[in-house]
Design a protein around this motif. Structure first.
Motif, PDB file in Angstrom:
ATOM      1  N   TYR A  44       1.381  -1.133   0.088  1.00  0.00           N
ATOM      2  CA  TYR A  44      -0.149   0.133   0.134  1.00  0.00           C
ATOM      3  C   TYR A  44       1.301   1.627  -0.116  1.00  0.00           C
ATOM      4  O   TYR A  44       2.376   0.998   0.536  1.00  0.00           O
ATOM      5  CB  TYR A  44      -0.363  -0.005   1.274  1.00  0.00           C
ATOM      6  CG  TYR A  44      -1.777  -1.157   1.086  1.00  0.00           C
ATOM      7  CD1 TYR A  44      -2.856  -0.793   0.168  1.00  0.00           C
ATOM      8  CD2 TYR A  44      -1.499  -2.155   2.644  1.00  0.00           C
ATOM      9  CE1 TYR A  44      -4.190  -2.020  -0.095  1.00  0.00           C
ATOM     10  CE2 TYR A  44      -2.953  -2.991   1.856  1.00  0.00           C
ATOM     11  CZ  TYR A  44      -3.800  -3.119   1.592  1.00  0.00           C
ATOM     12  OH  TYR A  44      -4.296  -4.004   1.553  1.00  0.00           O
ATOM     13  N   LEU A  46       0.536   4.895   1.416  1.00  0.00           N
ATOM     14  CA  LEU A  46      -0.305   5.408   2.754  1.00  0.00           C
ATOM     15  C   LEU A  46      -0.575   6.631   2.162  1.00  0.00           C
ATOM     16  O   LEU A  46       0.810   7.889   2.134  1.00  0.00           O
ATOM     17  CB  LEU A  46       0.015   5.573   3.904  1.00  0.00           C
ATOM     18  CG  LEU A  46       0.532   3.949   4.341  1.00  0.00           C
ATOM     19  CD1 LEU A  46       1.591   3.384   5.365  1.00  0.00           C
ATOM     20  CD2 LEU A  46      -0.962   2.592   3.733  1.00  0.00           C
ATOM     21  N   ARG A  62       5.750   2.438  -0.575  1.00  0.00           N
ATOM     22  CA  ARG A  62       5.256   0.946  -0.509  1.00  0.00           C
ATOM     23  C   ARG A  62       7.174   0.626  -0.553  1.00  0.00           C
ATOM     24  O   ARG A  62       7.322  -0.237   0.312  1.00  0.00           O
ATOM     25  CB  ARG A  62       5.477   0.179  -2.117  1.00  0.00           C
ATOM     26  CG  ARG A  62       4.015   0.129  -2.008  1.00  0.00           C
ATOM     27  CD  ARG A  62       4.095  -1.144  -2.930  1.00  0.00           C
ATOM     28  NE  ARG A  62       2.793  -0.444  -4.096  1.00  0.00           N
ATOM     29  CZ  ARG A  62       2.379  -0.827  -5.388  1.00  0.00           C
ATOM     30  NH1 ARG A  62       2.798  -2.211  -4.981  1.00  0.00           N
ATOM     31  NH2 ARG A  62       1.901  -0.512  -6.089  1.00  0.00           N
ATOM     32  N   TYR A  84      -5.099   4.928   1.916  1.00  0.00           N
ATOM     33  CA  TYR A  84      -4.209   4.059   1.774  1.00  0.00           C
ATOM     34  C   TYR A  84      -4.966   3.125   0.491  1.00  0.00           C
ATOM     35  O   TYR A  84      -5.981   3.327   0.050  1.00  0.00           O
ATOM     36  CB  TYR A  84      -4.303   2.978   2.547  1.00  0.00           C
ATOM     37  CG  TYR A  84      -4.870   1.954   3.134  1.00  0.00           C
ATOM     38  CD1 TYR A  84      -5.140   0.930   2.181  1.00  0.00           C
ATOM     39  CD2 TYR A  84      -6.113   2.999   4.086  1.00  0.00           C
ATOM     40  CE1 TYR A  84      -6.669   0.168   3.031  1.00  0.00           C
ATOM     41  CE2 TYR A  84      -7.472   1.580   3.840  1.00  0.00           C
ATOM     42  CZ  TYR A  84      -7.830  -0.109   3.736  1.00  0.00           C
ATOM     43  OH  TYR A  84      -8.549  -1.041   3.862  1.00  0.00           O
ATOM     44  N   THR A  85      -4.222   2.405  -0.418  1.00  0.00           N
ATOM     45  CA  THR A  85      -4.708   1.945  -1.460  1.00  0.00           C
ATOM     46  C   THR A  85      -3.480   0.953  -2.304  1.00  0.00           C
ATOM     47  O   THR A  85      -2.091   1.723  -1.851  1.00  0.00           O
ATOM     48  CB  THR A  85      -4.890   3.069  -3.057  1.00  0.00           C
ATOM     49  OG1 THR A  85      -5.072   2.761  -4.097  1.00  0.00           O
ATOM     50  CG2 THR A  85      -4.050   4.560  -3.493  1.00  0.00           C
ATOM     51  N   ASN A  86      -3.225   0.676  -3.643  1.00  0.00           N
ATOM     52  CA  ASN A  86      -2.206   0.008  -3.847  1.00  0.00           C
ATOM     53  C   ASN A  86      -2.305  -0.281  -5.597  1.00  0.00           C
ATOM     54  O   ASN A  86      -1.187  -0.893  -6.272  1.00  0.00           O
ATOM     55  CB  ASN A  86      -2.314  -2.100  -3.658  1.00  0.00           C
ATOM     56  CG  ASN A  86      -3.696  -1.849  -4.187  1.00  0.00           C
ATOM     57  OD1 ASN A  86      -4.818  -1.770  -4.945  1.00  0.00           O
ATOM     58  ND2 ASN A  86      -4.104  -3.554  -4.335  1.00  0.00           N
ATOM     59  N   VAL A 100      -9.830   6.296  -3.226  1.00  0.00           N
ATOM     60  CA  VAL A 100      -8.991   5.220  -2.152  1.00  0.00           C
ATOM     61  C   VAL A 100      -9.530   4.868  -0.939  1.00  0.00           C
ATOM     62  O   VAL A 100     -10.609   5.406  -0.512  1.00  0.00           O
ATOM     63  CB  VAL A 100      -7.352   5.350  -1.942  1.00  0.00           C
ATOM     64  CG1 VAL A 100      -7.009   6.393  -3.479  1.00  0.00           C
ATOM     65  CG2 VAL A 100      -7.424   7.137  -1.252  1.00  0.00           C
ATOM     66  N   SER A 101      -8.382   3.568  -0.060  1.00  0.00           N
ATOM     67  CA  SER A 101      -9.897   3.296   0.657  1.00  0.00           C
ATOM     68  C   SER A 101      -9.354   3.988   1.879  1.00  0.00           C
ATOM     69  O   SER A 101      -8.514   4.559   2.302  1.00  0.00           O
ATOM     70  CB  SER A 101      -9.286   1.757   1.250  1.00  0.00           C
ATOM     71  OG  SER A 101      -9.846   1.047  -0.042  1.00  0.00           O
ATOM     72  N   SER A 123      -0.345  -6.405   5.565  1.00  0.00           N
ATOM     73  CA  SER A 123      -1.709  -6.207   5.685  1.00  0.00           C
ATOM     74  C   SER A 123      -1.690  -5.384   7.528  1.00  0.00           C
ATOM     75  O   SER A 123      -3.127  -4.831   7.307  1.00  0.00           O
ATOM     76  CB  SER A 123      -2.770  -7.530   5.643  1.00  0.00           C
ATOM     77  OG  SER A 123      -2.640  -8.226   7.247  1.00  0.00           O
ATOM     78  N   LEU A 148      -5.080  -2.996   7.486  1.00  0.00           N
ATOM     79  CA  LEU A 148      -5.633  -2.431   6.492  1.00  0.00           C
ATOM     80  C   LEU A 148      -7.055  -3.409   5.444  1.00  0.00           C
ATOM     81  O   LEU A 148      -6.475  -4.640   5.425  1.00  0.00           O
ATOM     82  CB  LEU A 148      -4.715  -1.806   5.783  1.00  0.00           C
ATOM     83  CG  LEU A 148      -3.402  -1.477   6.858  1.00  0.00           C
ATOM     84  CD1 LEU A 148      -2.752  -1.012   5.058  1.00  0.00           C
ATOM     85  CD2 LEU A 148      -4.105   0.041   6.517  1.00  0.00           C
TER      86      LEU A 148
END
Length: 148
Positions: A44, A46, A62, A84-86, A100-101, A123, A148
Motif C-alpha cells: 500500500y 499510505l 511502498r 491507502y491504496t495499492n 482510495v480506502s 496488511s 488495512l
C-alpha cells in the motif's frame, strides 16, 4: 516453488513465450513483489487528503521498510484519517481521496506531537504519538495496531 511450472492465464502465456524463444531457458525471472531478503513488499501507499481537501497525497511509499517509524502527520486532534491504496497511479497525484480506502485512527494523546507509522506486515501497521527523538531507538510509549 517453481513459478514457471504453474499454469495460470497471463503468467502461463508469458512464461511459455519466454521458454519457446531461442535462449529462453537462460532468462532470469525476478519477482518484483519481494525485497532483497525475499520478504513481501508492503502493498500500500499510505497518505491523506492533500492541501486541497480532495486529492489523495502519498506520505509513505511502498519501499519504506518494515519496522521503520516514519512521520505521518501532526497529532492535534483525537483521531486522524489514514488513506491507502495499492494503485501505483497514486504517485502521479491525480487520484481523488474518494478513489482510495480510508480508516479512522483514534488517539488517546493529541498533544501536538507527531503521528508516526510503522509497517509490521503486508496488511497491518502500528502508529504512535511522540516527538522525533522518541522514535530514534526503541519506542516506549503507547502503540496502536491497525489492520488495512
Amino acid at each position: 516453488m517453481v513459478l514457471d511450472k504453474q499454469r495460470t492465464g497471463k503468467t502461463g502465456v508469458a512464461f511459455g513465450l519466454l521458454r519457446c524463444r531461442r535462449g529462453g531457458k537462460d532468462v532470469k525471472i525476478i519477482n518484483g513483489n519481494v525485497d532483497a531478503n525475499d520478504e513481501m513488499i508492503f502493498p500500500y501507499f499510505l497518505g491523506d487528503e492533500g492541501d486541497d481537501g480532495n486529492t489523495f497525497t502519498v506520505r509513505i511509499g511502498r519501499r519504506v521498510g518494515y519496522g521503520e517509524w516514519t512521520y505521518f502527520t501532526v497529532a492535534d486532534e483525537p483521531e486522524f484519517e489514514l488513506y491507502y491504496t495499492n494503485a501505483p497511479r497514486a504517485l502521479q497525484g491525480t487520484m481523488s481521496a474518494a478513489q482510495v480506502s480510508m480508516i479512522h485512527c483514534l488517539l488517546d494523546d493529541d498533544d501536538h506531537y507527531g503521528v508516526y507509522i510503522k509497517k509490521v506486515s503486508p496488511s497491518e501497521i502500528e502508529y504512535a504519538v511522540g516527538r522525533r527523538e522518541d522514535f530514534q531507538g526503541e519506542f516506549h510509549g503507547k502503540i496502536y495496531r491497525q489492520a488495512l
